[in-house]
Design a protein around this motif. Structure first.
Motif, PDB file in Angstrom:
ATOM      1  N   PRO A   1     -45.596  61.783  31.692  1.00 26.78           N
ATOM      2  CA  PRO A   1     -44.803  60.568  31.702  1.00 26.78           C
ATOM      3  C   PRO A   1     -45.614  59.369  31.706  1.00 26.78           C
ATOM      4  N   ARG A   2     -44.850  58.190  31.031  1.00 29.42           N
ATOM      5  CA  ARG A   2     -45.844  57.158  30.831  1.00 29.42           C
ATOM      6  C   ARG A   2     -44.806  56.153  31.083  1.00 29.42           C
ATOM      7  N   TYR A   3     -45.365  54.713  31.416  1.00 29.76           N
ATOM      8  CA  TYR A   3     -44.436  53.615  31.598  1.00 29.76           C
ATOM      9  C   TYR A   3     -45.005  52.429  30.969  1.00 29.76           C
ATOM     10  N   GLN A   4     -44.426  51.794  30.303  1.00 29.78           N
ATOM     11  CA  GLN A   4     -44.805  50.501  29.113  1.00 29.78           C
ATOM     12  C   GLN A   4     -43.971  49.177  29.752  1.00 29.78           C
ATOM     13  N   ASP A   5     -44.637  48.446  30.194  1.00 30.69           N
ATOM     14  CA  ASP A   5     -44.092  47.111  30.551  1.00 30.69           C
ATOM     15  C   ASP A   5     -44.258  45.857  29.581  1.00 30.69           C
ATOM     16  N   ILE A   6     -43.158  45.634  28.959  1.00 29.98           N
ATOM     17  CA  ILE A   6     -43.384  44.758  27.524  1.00 29.98           C
ATOM     18  C   ILE A   6     -42.756  43.410  27.883  1.00 29.98           C
ATOM     19  N   ARG A   7     -43.624  42.458  28.027  1.00 22.82           N
ATOM     20  CA  ARG A   7     -43.023  40.896  28.290  1.00 22.82           C
ATOM     21  C   ARG A   7     -42.617  40.549  26.967  1.00 22.82           C
ATOM     22  N   SER A   8     -41.547  39.686  27.256  1.00 19.88           N
ATOM     23  CA  SER A   8     -40.867  39.033  26.062  1.00 19.88           C
ATOM     24  C   SER A   8     -42.080  38.074  25.106  1.00 19.88           C
ATOM     25  N   GLY A   9     -42.986  37.540  25.715  1.00 15.75           N
ATOM     26  CA  GLY A   9     -43.844  36.809  24.927  1.00 15.75           C
ATOM     27  C   GLY A   9     -44.848  37.632  24.042  1.00 15.75           C
ATOM     28  N   GLU A  10     -44.763  38.975  24.223  1.00 16.82           N
ATOM     29  CA  GLU A  10     -45.603  40.011  23.589  1.00 16.82           C
ATOM     30  C   GLU A  10     -44.788  40.426  22.397  1.00 16.82           C
ATOM     31  N   VAL A  11     -43.615  40.233  22.072  1.00 16.10           N
ATOM     32  CA  VAL A  11     -42.631  40.759  20.803  1.00 16.10           C
ATOM     33  C   VAL A  11     -43.441  40.273  19.725  1.00 16.10           C
ATOM     34  N   GLY A  12     -43.259  40.944  18.618  1.00  9.53           N
ATOM     35  CA  GLY A  12     -43.709  40.254  17.234  1.00  9.53           C
ATOM     36  C   GLY A  12     -42.629  39.226  16.723  1.00  9.53           C
ATOM     37  N   LEU A  13     -42.822  38.099  16.521  1.00  9.03           N
ATOM     38  CA  LEU A  13     -41.918  37.075  15.892  1.00  9.03           C
ATOM     39  C   LEU A  13     -42.029  36.896  14.378  1.00  9.03           C
ATOM     40  N   LEU A  14     -40.855  37.072  13.753  1.00  6.41           N
ATOM     41  CA  LEU A  14     -40.823  36.804  12.374  1.00  6.41           C
ATOM     42  C   LEU A  14     -39.252  35.968  12.051  1.00  6.41           C
ATOM     43  N   SER A  15     -39.524  35.238  10.958  1.00 10.31           N
ATOM     44  CA  SER A  15     -38.341  34.638  10.096  1.00 10.31           C
ATOM     45  C   SER A  15     -37.982  35.212   8.936  1.00 10.31           C
ATOM     46  N   SER A  16     -36.540  35.009   8.685  1.00  9.99           N
ATOM     47  CA  SER A  16     -36.046  35.531   7.453  1.00  9.99           C
ATOM     48  C   SER A  16     -36.619  34.607   6.455  1.00  9.99           C
ATOM     49  N   GLN A  17     -36.374  35.137   4.958  1.00  9.71           N
ATOM     50  CA  GLN A  17     -36.818  34.310   3.961  1.00  9.71           C
ATOM     51  C   GLN A  17     -36.359  32.980   3.992  1.00  9.71           C
ATOM     52  N   ASP A  18     -35.517  32.764   4.456  1.00 16.74           N
ATOM     53  CA  ASP A  18     -34.996  31.056   4.257  1.00 16.74           C
ATOM     54  C   ASP A  18     -35.011  30.419   5.763  1.00 16.74           C
ATOM     55  N   GLY A  19     -35.324  31.058   6.728  1.00 14.81           N
ATOM     56  CA  GLY A  19     -35.498  30.526   8.000  1.00 14.81           C
ATOM     57  C   GLY A  19     -34.153  30.673   8.855  1.00 14.81           C
ATOM     58  N   GLY A  20     -33.131  31.265   8.391  1.00 16.46           N
ATOM     59  CA  GLY A  20     -31.940  31.335   9.035  1.00 16.46           C
ATOM     60  C   GLY A  20     -31.708  32.423  10.176  1.00 16.46           C
ATOM     61  N   ALA A  21     -32.822  33.170  10.148  1.00 20.61           N
ATOM     62  CA  ALA A  21     -32.859  34.145  11.260  1.00 20.61           C
ATOM     63  C   ALA A  21     -33.919  34.464  11.895  1.00 20.61           C
ATOM     64  N   LEU A  22     -34.121  34.585  13.263  1.00 20.01           N
ATOM     65  CA  LEU A  22     -35.172  35.083  14.091  1.00 20.01           C
ATOM     66  C   LEU A  22     -35.254  36.239  14.426  1.00 20.01           C
ATOM     67  N   LEU A  23     -36.193  37.062  13.992  1.00 19.40           N
ATOM     68  CA  LEU A  23     -36.259  38.584  14.521  1.00 19.40           C
ATOM     69  C   LEU A  23     -37.528  38.656  15.582  1.00 19.40           C
ATOM     70  N   ARG A  24     -37.084  39.480  16.365  1.00 17.56           N
ATOM     71  CA  ARG A  24     -38.030  39.939  17.464  1.00 17.56           C
ATOM     72  C   ARG A  24     -38.249  41.236  17.217  1.00 17.56           C
ATOM     73  N   VAL A  25     -39.581  41.889  16.975  1.00 16.17           N
ATOM     74  CA  VAL A  25     -40.088  43.147  16.753  1.00 16.17           C
ATOM     75  C   VAL A  25     -40.383  43.598  18.092  1.00 16.17           C
ATOM     76  N   ILE A  26     -39.643  44.606  18.608  1.00 17.38           N
ATOM     77  CA  ILE A  26     -40.100  45.113  19.846  1.00 17.38           C
ATOM     78  C   ILE A  26     -40.994  46.244  19.881  1.00 17.38           C
ATOM     79  N   ALA A  27     -40.644  47.299  18.888  1.00 13.19           N
ATOM     80  CA  ALA A  27     -41.391  48.268  18.466  1.00 13.19           C
ATOM     81  C   ALA A  27     -41.414  48.605  17.103  1.00 13.19           C
ATOM     82  N   GLY A  28     -42.472  49.471  16.535  1.00 11.61           N
ATOM     83  CA  GLY A  28     -42.457  49.742  15.291  1.00 11.61           C
ATOM     84  C   GLY A  28     -43.063  48.710  14.338  1.00 11.61           C
ATOM     85  N   ASP A  29     -42.808  48.941  13.369  1.00 10.60           N
ATOM     86  CA  ASP A  29     -43.473  48.239  11.956  1.00 10.60           C
ATOM     87  C   ASP A  29     -42.335  47.544  11.166  1.00 10.60           C
TER      88      ASP A  29
END
Length: 335
Positions: free
Chosen positions: A158-186
């Protein structure tokens, strides 16, 4: 929705423009999640209900918890219960949740935080609102996702990961109309903090009215979009979707999501969870809190639980069930 936001979205990295020959994934189905209750009685939407398992693989189950405005003494959670053979991912958008397990994992997650628990060979755990939230009431909204483990990893530690909101990856869509929060993966070369045994990607996207997102997606991953709130369209065919609906996509290079020009005052933007992973393509034997490959393995899991081999409750647990907190209050009795 107070999950992490930014003051100036144009300071973020942007998604790359899809290549001219990129294939927009077609939409196979759009389904509406039925409502139910979980644990001590907190309201959920069963996001994957009625969807064939082969379309979901490597995911097993997902509940949208809330969105609900609790009165004092109303918040609910779960009591202690076992798991084996998979991972639970709890993402809190509004409110707070406490976690404790018999493998030493635990903590409090709140707006935009994620707890990632690999049950693996088995443990006991509890998830409940903090005592102060039980007493005061308040807004609560989150997601719990079950991610399958391949047979060779089902009995991993078993394993436990504590992921704080400030650690997620933040991206914008091409035109800035959407905010994307990458929690896991690529996603498009940008990684989230969640460490996964099974290759997946998990993204929370906020799409402004009238905006469109073209999200590059790995061809060998499946693709799902679940609407947390708001209205919009998905796919090149612009299939309408709304709160509580799941879109299942076919093969291709790009997931396309767009928000309607007009949203209601309660949900001024389109909020979606985008998720997908590499299918495991193994038999699934799932019952209650266990996800294994065969019926015999399920029987063994239940026998191990009944024999106390999945863990022993701590003598002084850090987390108390919400119903126990309510029962402590004068004039309140829980049967």
């Amino acid at each position: 929705m107070p999950a992490i936001t930014v003051d100036d979205i144009f300071t973020l990295p942007r998604l790359t423009q899809p290549a001219p020959d990129a294939v927009v994934r077609p939409v196979h189905t759009v389904s509406t999640a039925p409502k139910g209750f979980e644990g001590e009685g907190f309201p959920v939407r069963r996001a994957f209900a009625g969807v064939p398992m082969e379309r979901l693989d490597p995911f097993i189950h997902m509940d949208q918890m809330g969105e609900v405005e609790y009165a004092p003494l109303e918040p609910r959670g779960t009591s202690w219960h076992p798991h084996r053979g998979f991972e639970t991912v709890t993402y809190i958008i509004d409110g707070s949740f406490d976690h404790e397990d018999t493998h030493g994992g635990g903590g409090t997650i709140t707006d935009g935080d994620t707890q990632w628990m690999t049950a693996g060979s088995g443990l006991l755990h509890i998830e409940a609102p903090p005592e102060q939230l039980v007493m005061s009431g308040g807004l609560f909204h989150g997601i719990q996702l079950w991610v399958n483990l391949p047979g060779a990893m089902k009995m991993s530690d078993p394993r436990y990961q504590d992921i704080r909101s400030g650690e997620v990856g933040l991206l914008s869509s091409q035109d800035g109309g959407a905010l994307l929060r990458v929690i896991a993966g690529d996603v498009d070369g940008h990684s989230g903090p969640g460490i996964t045994h099974t290759p997946i990607s998990l993204v929370h996207a906020t799409v402004a009215p009238g905006a469109r997102v073209q999200l590059p997606w790995q061809r060998d991953f499946n693709a799902l979009v679940y609407v947390l709130s708001g209205r919009g369209v998905v796919g090149e065919e612009r299939r309408p979707v709304r709160e509580g609906q799941l879109a299942v996509f076919g093969a291709g290079d790009v997931i396309e999501v767009a928000a309607d020009d007009r949203q209601d005052s309660r949900t001024p933007q389109l909020e979606v969870l985008v998720l997908g992973g590499r299918p495991i393509r193994e038999p699934v034997a799932a019952y209650g809190p266990f996800v294994m490959n065969t019926k015999d393995e399920l029987v063994t899991a239940f026998e191990d639980f009944q024999a106390g081999r999945l863990g022993v409750l701590p003598k002084t647990p850090r987390v108390r069930p919400a119903l126990e907190v309510v029962a402590d209050q004068p004039g309140h009795h829980v049967l």
